[in-house]
Design a protein around this motif. Structure first.
Motif, mmCIF file in Angstrom:
data_model
loop_
_atom_site.group_PDB
_atom_site.id
_atom_site.type_symbol
_atom_site.label_atom_id
_atom_site.label_comp_id
_atom_site.label_asym_id
_atom_site.label_seq_id
_atom_site.Cartn_x
_atom_site.Cartn_y
_atom_site.Cartn_z
ATOM 1 N N THR A 207 -0.470 -14.923 6.453
ATOM 2 C CA THR A 207 1.088 -14.640 6.785
ATOM 3 C C THR A 207 1.900 -14.219 5.685
ATOM 4 O OG1 THR A 207 1.960 -16.733 6.249
ATOM 5 C CG2 THR A 207 1.112 -16.472 8.744
ATOM 6 N N LEU A 208 1.241 -14.439 4.478
ATOM 7 C CA LEU A 208 1.984 -13.845 3.305
ATOM 8 C C LEU A 208 1.692 -12.529 2.941
ATOM 9 C CD1 LEU A 208 1.005 -17.065 0.855
ATOM 10 C CD2 LEU A 208 3.270 -16.557 2.404
ATOM 11 N N GLU A 209 2.688 -11.779 3.757
ATOM 12 C CA GLU A 209 2.031 -9.973 3.675
ATOM 13 C C GLU A 209 2.715 -9.443 2.483
ATOM 14 O OE1 GLU A 209 3.701 -8.792 7.475
ATOM 15 O OE2 GLU A 209 2.165 -9.763 8.517
ATOM 16 N N ARG A 210 3.726 -10.259 2.080
ATOM 17 C CA ARG A 210 4.454 -9.656 0.753
ATOM 18 C C ARG A 210 4.006 -10.196 -0.417
ATOM 19 N NH1 ARG A 210 9.668 -9.430 0.287
ATOM 20 N NH2 ARG A 210 10.322 -10.841 1.689
ATOM 21 N N TRP A 211 2.720 -10.908 -0.498
ATOM 22 C CA TRP A 211 2.366 -11.389 -1.784
ATOM 23 C C TRP A 211 1.056 -10.594 -2.101
ATOM 24 C CZ3 TRP A 211 1.285 -17.392 -2.828
ATOM 25 C CH2 TRP A 211 2.406 -17.973 -2.579
ATOM 26 N N PRO A 212 0.825 -10.470 -3.542
ATOM 27 C CA PRO A 212 -0.118 -9.548 -3.976
ATOM 28 C C PRO A 212 -1.433 -9.830 -3.383
ATOM 29 C CG PRO A 212 1.211 -10.244 -5.914
ATOM 30 C CD PRO A 212 1.671 -11.013 -4.754
ATOM 31 N N ASP A 213 -2.216 -9.243 -3.126
ATOM 32 C CA ASP A 213 -3.573 -9.557 -2.493
ATOM 33 C C ASP A 213 -4.582 -10.611 -3.626
ATOM 34 O OD1 ASP A 213 -3.386 -8.115 -0.235
ATOM 35 O OD2 ASP A 213 -4.289 -6.186 -0.973
ATOM 36 N N ARG A 214 -4.343 -10.234 -4.767
ATOM 37 C CA ARG A 214 -5.004 -10.913 -5.832
ATOM 38 C C ARG A 214 -4.710 -12.405 -5.942
ATOM 39 N NH1 ARG A 214 -4.931 -10.579 -12.079
ATOM 40 N NH2 ARG A 214 -3.100 -9.798 -12.195
ATOM 41 N N VAL A 215 -3.247 -12.738 -5.642
ATOM 42 C CA VAL A 215 -2.995 -14.135 -5.539
ATOM 43 C C VAL A 215 -3.421 -14.677 -4.284
ATOM 44 C CG1 VAL A 215 -1.100 -15.560 -5.639
ATOM 45 C CG2 VAL A 215 -1.069 -13.637 -7.207
ATOM 46 N N ARG A 216 -3.439 -13.832 -3.309
ATOM 47 C CA ARG A 216 -3.977 -14.538 -1.932
ATOM 48 C C ARG A 216 -5.441 -14.851 -2.069
ATOM 49 N NH1 ARG A 216 -1.241 -11.265 2.974
ATOM 50 N NH2 ARG A 216 -2.817 -9.798 2.769
#
Length: 854
Positions: A207-216
């Motif tokens: 759900t964290l669409e506005r997080w950087p992919d790297r962190v996810r």
RNA sequence: GCGGGCGUGGCGGAAUUGGUAGACGCGCUGGAUUCAAAAUCCAGUUCUGGUGACAGAGUGGGAGUUCGAUUCUCCCCGCCCGCACCA
């Protein structure tokens, strides 16, 4: 030529913002909310360039959103507990509280010179009892809700800091602060049940669409979900069973041994009567967990003599080893080894002369002739030598074998996580006391809520040896709240990540009597935009996500994710220098003569190293205070935003700073040295506007549109480029064309408003110069782009022959394709390439390009 | 080992869904202003050849798809980051 007086202006406008309470917010405003937050700093003493970058980024977002009509919450506080305060106490004999508060005062003053739009009325410091008393309450609530437990466990012990570290704080086998090799010790510790939320934390990442992919991705890997099975092996001559975890239950028929961790209860038990085994286990505990240690360490096993019965093959017994590569805290701390299909098991089997039986063979391979020698077969294939699994592929075999194990009640399907529960006990003074009392009769007794906060004693002797709270003569001695008999306080304090796991929620109502004010957190959370360093990708950012869920369980709030948007900024880097002896030099110790660098004092040659993150040890730091003193905050801010995208590393250069400073002055001159724009504002659009002025007018609206889009996407460097382009256009507008004055004035007003989030003091000064009296840009709405000016009637269309550019043509917007084609073919260069022959094909992309295929 | 990212002038970096590569800035070169300097202004600045108009090459290397590739696909090279004895 009058230069822009930044000193005078920055003070003046900071005072104006403060006097008018521009940035104080309340929940009652009839506007949509926007909560922007930067990771709060540890008060180490002085601000550094990393802070300047972080807080500049946040401030641009905050000011932009405010101008866009949002009710912006933008608070600042201090992550104030931590070890450096204790170190300072030892070195300078200053109490940690005094040292910390002095640092906060210094850094607050420094931050204020940056002109940041904080609501300072919401400031908090985590080391104050007014903050940590609520944290103690939260802990007691977690305890009530079953989210906390105490257990004797093997922990990571940092021998320098003399404290326990969480798994997340061990980097490459070393303490994340001390850099020292971590040891294994057994201690009684408090844990938070973050593993209860492993699945939710994993699913929530989606759900964290506005997080950087790297962190996810990093969080996903950290949680480390795997699917497999627990299998129970009966042990010969014993009543108990050995439980192992495997992701390859399909390879059970290839099993040739079992192995348990050195800390496994079975190993511990056997070692009591077997001195050789005891010695082997001790050796395992001494082995480091660093990369180097793991790479070089031999895979060692100790045959316990115990035999495990194969679950499916009557009479087959597997030797049980204690092995140095089996981890107690993953799965069940025990494995079965199938050498044919696991490289490490194969190495182990070859070393100890164990059977290697292939049970999966590539499709179409000759099953009888398929053998494994020194390379394990890891791919999919069909099962062989596996009784009821023969002929099945890996996926089907897994499913079939687990069904069978479950039917036999000797195994279960299981999901396993790499994530461990969060150990929060620290044997330190400068942290939040854990509100627990240990009573000889009643056991663990929570401190009654009316007795909170459990305050840190002030008269403390910090020696560096052991836990100062435990050594204090009286502090820990209390009467048991339940039975009244003499008892002892818990002397450990919380990991300091505890404080930062909920501060963003506390900011919603920082003066509330309860830890959180339900109405306030419901209004403000989640944080719309969070900004900080990537180094917290799996520490602070994962703990905060867990805390938010735990707080929800305790009824404190309703959201599950604390940070809807995340921006991870890059590091601030700077050139490094070393002298002839290889010692690091400060930039100020180096002089440049032509192309070579030399030591400023000795004249000896200096080697310039690569640009690296600013750090004291490499001496490549630039003090923000000196820059702000010399150039002003706006220059520093603009430089931070101009050159690099925010998520990339930023190279600090003096030339870049000069460039930002020159631009501020250019804008200042453009406004102050041109009398026409200083006429009273509000004049209507003149009837006659020359084409050149019309072009600038269009540029103004296109810039508004472009900059707005850039700021929404945090493309600050592109926004700055666009603003500079418009500056060039406005500056280039000739005086004698019709409508020039009016367009120029509009241009200057627009530039002022667009640059305001980045250089707010200059913007106020310009606004004032433009005749706006006491109006503040900080209270002025963002300009609107008029769509009518965003489209051009004439389009410049590129003409290519065979994909190579031959020229451009001006065409009416959306003109007919044949008109475009004719115009393109009419070009001399196109004709000369065609040499009189008709084109084979012409491709027309409206308003963009015509490609002639010759 | 596993996972991810990046590679564009002398430098930082721009280039919608594939559609004029190098916006904007730094640096550099030449000029104006000045007694001189700083500051400022003007012009130029991807590379190669040419006085020039212009021609050719060019986004780490190689192939492919396409009228057209910095952008998409495959292989290779280099750099960076995260995790790592995870069964």
């Amino acid at each position: 030529m009058a230069r822009y007086n930044f000193k005078e202006n920055e003070q003046k406008w900071q005072a104006a913002w403060e006097d008018q309470g521009c940035f104080q917010v309340d929940e009652t405003a009839d506007r949509p909310k926007y909560y922007v937050l930067e990771m709060f700093p540890y008060p180490s003493g002085r601000i550094h360039m990393g802070h300047v970058r972080n807080y500049t980024l946040g401030d641009v977002v905050a000011r932009y959103k405010k101008a866009r009509g949002f009710n912006v919450l933008h608070p600042m506080g201090w992550d104030a507990f931590g070890l450096p305060a204790e170190n300072a106490a030892m070195e300078n004999k200053v109490p940690p509280a005094d040292w910390t508060r002095e640092n906060i005062a210094t850094m607050r003053k420094q931050l204020k010179t940056m002109g940041l739009s904080y609501d300072w009325s919401r400031e908090l410091a985590t080391c104050e009892p007014g903050y940590y008393r609520h944290e103690q309450k939260i802990f007691l609530d977690f305890l009530k809700h079953g989210l906390v437990y105490q257990k004797e466990s093997w922990v990571n012990w940092d021998p320098v800091e003399n404290t326990v570290l969480a798994n997340e704080q061990v980097i490459d086998g070393r303490g994340w602060r001390s850099g020292e090799l971590v040891e294994k010790r057994q201690l009684s510790q408090w844990f938070l049940k973050i593993t209860d939320y492993a699945e939710e934390l994993l699913d929530g990442i989606e759900t964290l669409e506005r997080w950087p992919d790297r962190v996810r991705l990093m969080q996903e890997n950290w949680i480390g979900r795997s699917e497999g099975a627990h299998v129970h092996f009966a042990l010969e001559g014993r009543d108990d069973r050995l439980e192992i975890y495997t992701t390859r239950p399909d390879t059970l028929f290839g099993a040739s041994f079992c192995a348990v961790a050195a800390n496994h209860p079975l190993a511990q038990e056997l070692s009591r009567t077997n001195p050789d085994l005891a010695e082997f286990i001790a050796e395992c505990n001494r082995m480091g967990t660093s990369e180097a240690a793991i790479e070089t360490a031999e895979k060692l096993g100790f045959d316990t003599g115990v035999k495990a019965r194969h679950p499916f093959v009557d009479g087959k017994a597997l030797p049980v080893y204690v092995a140095n590569f089996v981890l107690m805290d993953y799965g069940s701390g025990a494995i079965f080894g199938c050498p044919a299909h696991d490289q490490r098991d194969l190495d182990f089997a070859n070393k100890y002369g164990l059977d290697v039986v292939p049970v999966v063979a590539p499709k179409g391979a000759d099953a009888a002739g398929f053998t494994i020698t020194d390379e394990a077969y890891l791919e999919d294939g069909l099962h062989i030598n596996s009784d009821f699994l023969d002929g099945l592929n890996v996926a089907d075999a897994k499913s079939t074998v687990i069904d069978r194990l479950e039917a036999m009640e000797i195994g279960t399907r299981a999901v396993n996580y790499r994530l461990r529960d969060w150990g929060v006990s620290r044997q330190r003074y400068w942290g939040c006391p854990i509100p627990i009392i240990h009573c000889g009769d009643c056991g663990i007794v929570p401190v009654p809520e009316q007795d909170l906060p459990v305050e840190l004693p002030v008269d403390i002797d910090i020696t560096g040896a052991g836990n100062p709270l435990a050594a204090h003569p009286t502090w820990k001695h209390v009467d048991c709240p339940t039975c009244g008999k003499p008892a002892q306080r818990e002397t450990d304090t919380f990991d300091t990540f505890f404080e930062s796991s909920w501060y963003f929620a506390r900011f919603c109502a920082p003066h509330a009597d309860a830890p959180l004010d339900r109405a306030a957190v419901d209004h403000w959370l989640p944080v719309d935009q969070y900004i900080g360093g990537i180094e917290h990708a799996v520490l602070h950012l994962l703990y905060s996500r867990f805390f938010t869920r735990a707080l929800k369980k305790c009824g404190y709030l309703s959201v599950e994710e604390p940070f809807a948007g995340l921006l991870t900024q890059g590091m601030v880097c700077h050139q490094t220098f070393k002298d002839a002896d290889g010692k690091w030099l400060l930039p100020t110790q180096v002089v440049f003569d032509g192309g070579s660098a030399a030591h400023a004092d000795t004249g000896r040659p200096v080697t310039a190293g690569r640009s690296e993150k600013m750090s004291k040890s490499k001496k490549n730091v630039v003090d923000p205070e000196a820059i702000i003193e010399a150039y002003g905050a706006d220059t520093a801010r603009l430089f931070m935003l101009s050159d690099s995208p925010p998520d990339r590393d930023l190279e600090w250069t003096d030339a870049g700073v000069d460039g930002a400073w020159r631009y501020l002055n250019r804008l200042w001159r453009l406004v102050t040295e041109n009398p026409a724009p200083r006429a009273a504002p509000g004049a209507g659009k003149p009837d006659s506007i020359d084409g050149a002025a019309e072009d600038v007018l269009k540029a103004i609206h296109k810039t508004i549109d472009g900059v707005s889009g850039d700021l929404e996407k945090f493309h600050f460097n592109k926004a700055v480029a666009r603003i500079r382009e418009l500056t060039n256009a406005v500056e280039g507008l000739k005086d004698d064309v019709a409508g020039a004055d009016w367009v120029r004035r509009l241009g200057l007003e627009t530039l002022t408003l667009l640059i305001a989030p980045m250089t707010p003091h200059l913007a106020e000064a310009l606004w004032h110069e433009l005749g706006r009296g006491n109006e503040l840009v900080a209270d002025t709405a963002w300009p609107e782009a008029d769509p009518a000016y965003l489209v051009d009637d004439l389009m410049t269309v590129a003409v290519q022959v065979n994909g190579k550019l031959k020229g451009t043509i001006e065409l009416p917007k959306d003109c007919a394709q044949d008109i475009a084609e004719d115009a393109a073919l009419a070009l001399d260069k196109v004709q000369s390439v065609l040499g009189g022959n008709p084109p084979r094909k012409v491709i027309v992309v409206p308003n963009r390009i015509v490609n002639v295929v010759a």
